[in-house]
Write a protein that holds these residues in place. Structure first.
Motif, short mmCIF file in Angstrom:
data_model
loop_
_atom_site.label_atom_id
_atom_site.label_comp_id
_atom_site.label_asym_id
_atom_site.label_seq_id
_atom_site.Cartn_x
_atom_site.Cartn_y
_atom_site.Cartn_z
N ARG A 188 0.10 42.43 -18.04
CA ARG A 188 -0.17 41.04 -18.42
C ARG A 188 -0.35 40.20 -17.15
NH1 ARG A 188 1.82 39.64 -23.80
NH2 ARG A 188 3.11 41.26 -24.73
N TRP A 189 0.53 40.41 -16.17
CA TRP A 189 0.49 39.64 -14.92
C TRP A 189 -0.86 39.88 -14.22
CZ3 TRP A 189 4.57 40.36 -10.38
CH2 TRP A 189 4.36 39.37 -9.42
N ALA A 190 -1.27 41.13 -14.12
CA ALA A 190 -2.54 41.43 -13.46
C ALA A 190 -3.70 40.75 -14.19
CB ALA A 190 -2.76 42.95 -13.42
N LEU A 191 -3.68 40.80 -15.51
CA LEU A 191 -4.76 40.17 -16.28
C LEU A 191 -4.76 38.66 -16.10
CD1 LEU A 191 -4.49 42.43 -19.46
CD2 LEU A 191 -6.51 42.25 -17.96
N GLU A 192 -3.58 38.07 -16.02
CA GLU A 192 -3.49 36.62 -15.78
C GLU A 192 -3.98 36.27 -14.38
OE1 GLU A 192 -2.86 34.25 -17.80
OE2 GLU A 192 -1.88 35.19 -19.53
N GLU A 193 -3.67 37.08 -13.38
CA GLU A 193 -4.11 36.80 -12.01
C GLU A 193 -5.65 36.77 -11.92
OE1 GLU A 193 -2.56 35.98 -9.20
OE2 GLU A 193 -0.45 36.39 -9.65
N VAL A 194 -6.30 37.65 -12.65
CA VAL A 194 -7.76 37.72 -12.56
C VAL A 194 -8.44 36.92 -13.67
CG1 VAL A 194 -7.66 39.99 -11.43
CG2 VAL A 194 -8.03 39.88 -13.92
N GLY A 195 -7.64 36.26 -14.52
CA GLY A 195 -8.20 35.39 -15.54
C GLY A 195 -8.92 36.09 -16.68
N GLN A 196 -8.44 37.26 -17.05
CA GLN A 196 -9.05 37.98 -18.18
C GLN A 196 -8.19 37.82 -19.43
OE1 GLN A 196 -12.02 39.98 -18.48
NE2 GLN A 196 -12.43 38.68 -16.70
N PRO A 197 -8.79 37.35 -20.52
CA PRO A 197 -8.02 37.29 -21.78
C PRO A 197 -7.78 38.69 -22.33
CG PRO A 197 -10.32 36.73 -22.17
CD PRO A 197 -10.18 36.94 -20.68
N TYR A 198 -6.75 38.83 -23.14
CA TYR A 198 -6.43 40.15 -23.69
C TYR A 198 -5.72 40.01 -25.01
CZ TYR A 198 -1.75 39.10 -21.85
OH TYR A 198 -0.54 38.50 -21.58
N HIS B 215 -7.12 49.53 -12.16
CA HIS B 215 -8.42 49.38 -12.82
C HIS B 215 -8.80 47.90 -12.93
CE1 HIS B 215 -11.70 50.30 -15.60
NE2 HIS B 215 -11.25 49.31 -16.35
N ILE B 216 -7.86 47.09 -13.35
CA ILE B 216 -8.10 45.64 -13.47
C ILE B 216 -8.44 45.06 -12.10
CG2 ILE B 216 -6.98 43.42 -13.98
CD1 ILE B 216 -5.23 45.08 -16.06
N ALA B 217 -7.69 45.47 -11.09
CA ALA B 217 -7.87 44.94 -9.73
C ALA B 217 -9.22 45.34 -9.15
CB ALA B 217 -6.74 45.43 -8.82
N GLN B 218 -9.71 46.50 -9.53
CA GLN B 218 -11.00 46.96 -9.02
C GLN B 218 -12.16 46.26 -9.71
OE1 GLN B 218 -11.89 51.13 -9.06
NE2 GLN B 218 -11.95 51.05 -6.84
N ARG B 219 -12.00 45.96 -10.98
CA ARG B 219 -13.10 45.40 -11.76
C ARG B 219 -13.23 43.88 -11.60
NH1 ARG B 219 -13.19 49.95 -12.03
NH2 ARG B 219 -14.10 51.41 -13.53
N HIS B 220 -12.16 43.21 -11.23
CA HIS B 220 -12.17 41.74 -11.20
C HIS B 220 -11.60 41.23 -9.88
CE1 HIS B 220 -12.94 41.96 -15.54
NE2 HIS B 220 -11.97 42.84 -15.60
#
Lengths: 215, 215
Positions: free
Chosen positions: B25-35, B78-83
């Motif tokens: 969740r933290w990683a997704l929030e850092e890169v601004g991706q909803p989930y 994966h999240i960090a690489q894509r965003h």
């Protein structure tokens, strides 16, 4: 640019290939990259020069030009990303292979490390014999799940990848415990890894460092 | 494409944010991706449908289109690489940030997991009290080295990265033990992580699942 890795001057396992430089040697052999090795003594590993390279005072490290890395998983991943042979081209398959690298290191290896601590650091403690079955069962929990997933496949997800390299390397630590023998498909999986020419070259190279001089 | 992760229907920590979905969740929030989140019960986690997604029967998992991943480290990577937002652009700095992700998961976390096993799975054993100092000292060994490397820097290597996200998440597991308080710079490091707006959003989101209903 020359790749230089570090390894134990004398490995605690006497050349069984369980020291983590073998994992990096194996990766470099799979992708066909030559490398040099700088041997480090136990004393030197805790001194400032080596700690600057590796904050936890361990081996291996990886140096290439102005890049210096530590942590086996990160080094193997770096090699796999820069050179063909250890990660699939397809983006999704690649993400899944990387997943198996992390699974090997952060889900399967921790109970195996705990078994190592129980065997080597706590064998003289009063609780050692009584506690051991509990520690072994934690390893079995993971092996049972891994065995179920692998089934009768050769490798974890399609062709051999950095994920298999790491998983086989982690499982190799169990050989002496006999636990691997309880899972025939995992034993065969590890044997397939050991039979790879790149693994054999890596194993021989680390053995050459640790073999007692002949005569 | 919608990102869907899994989380505990009821987290064993009652919403302290220590379950591993918080890291994702933290990683997704850092890169601004909803989930979106699919909650899984302890029973369902061990059933075939979930095991097909996660061979070790755990959370979190990550699904996006036809990609399905498990293993927190792999998902965050994966999240960090894509965003943009979690890994530096410079290739060498990027490799070093990835190194810290692996260091968090495979060097710092294993003794912390062992402390968790000692506290929660072996507290009723005859050896529990006698063995505990030994287990805590293994954690201290790592914290001492990490504290020395961090020094008075804000983050481990330049700006905040996925490496810091993972290291802070791993260290958060020590809060209840009091061990973190022995290292003021590490305590401050963890507090800096917790103060990030993205962490706060992630924490609140997992808490909302686990909070007992009001009234």
């Amino acid at each position: 640019m020359t790749i230089t890795i570090t390894a134990f001057e004398r490995s605690p396992d006497g050349g069984q290939g369980l020291a983590r430089d073998t994992r990096v040697r194996w990766a470099l052999e799979e992708v066909g990259q030559p490398y040099e090795v700088r041997l480090v003594s136990f004393t030197a590993m805790k001194e400032p020069a080596h700690l600057a390279l590796h904050p936890f005072g361990q081996i291996p490290t990886f140096e290439e030009g102005d890049l210096a890395l530590f942590e086996t998983g990160a080094i193997v991943f770096h090699i796999a990303q820069r050179h063909a042979g250890l990660l699939p081209d397809d983006a999704n398959a690649r993400a899944r292979a990387i997943t198996w690298m992390f699974a090997a290191l952060s889900t399967v290896e921790p109970p195996i490390l705990e078994l190592g601590s129980a065997r080597f650091l706590e064998s003289d403690k009063s609780w050692s014999a009584q506690r051991m079955p509990l520690v072994k069962d934690r390893v079995r929990d993971r092996l049972t799940q891994l065995s179920a997933r692998l089934g009768d496949a050769d490798w974890l997800d399609g062709p051999f990848s950095a994920g298999d390299l790491m998983m086989v390397s982690v499982l190799l630590r169990l050989k002496a415990s006999g636990l691997l023998d309880e899972y025939p498909n995992l034993s065969a999986y590890v044997a397939r890894g050991e039979a790879r020419p790149a693994y054999k070259r890596a194993f021989e190279a680390q053995l050459a460092v640790n073999k007692p001089p002949a005569g």
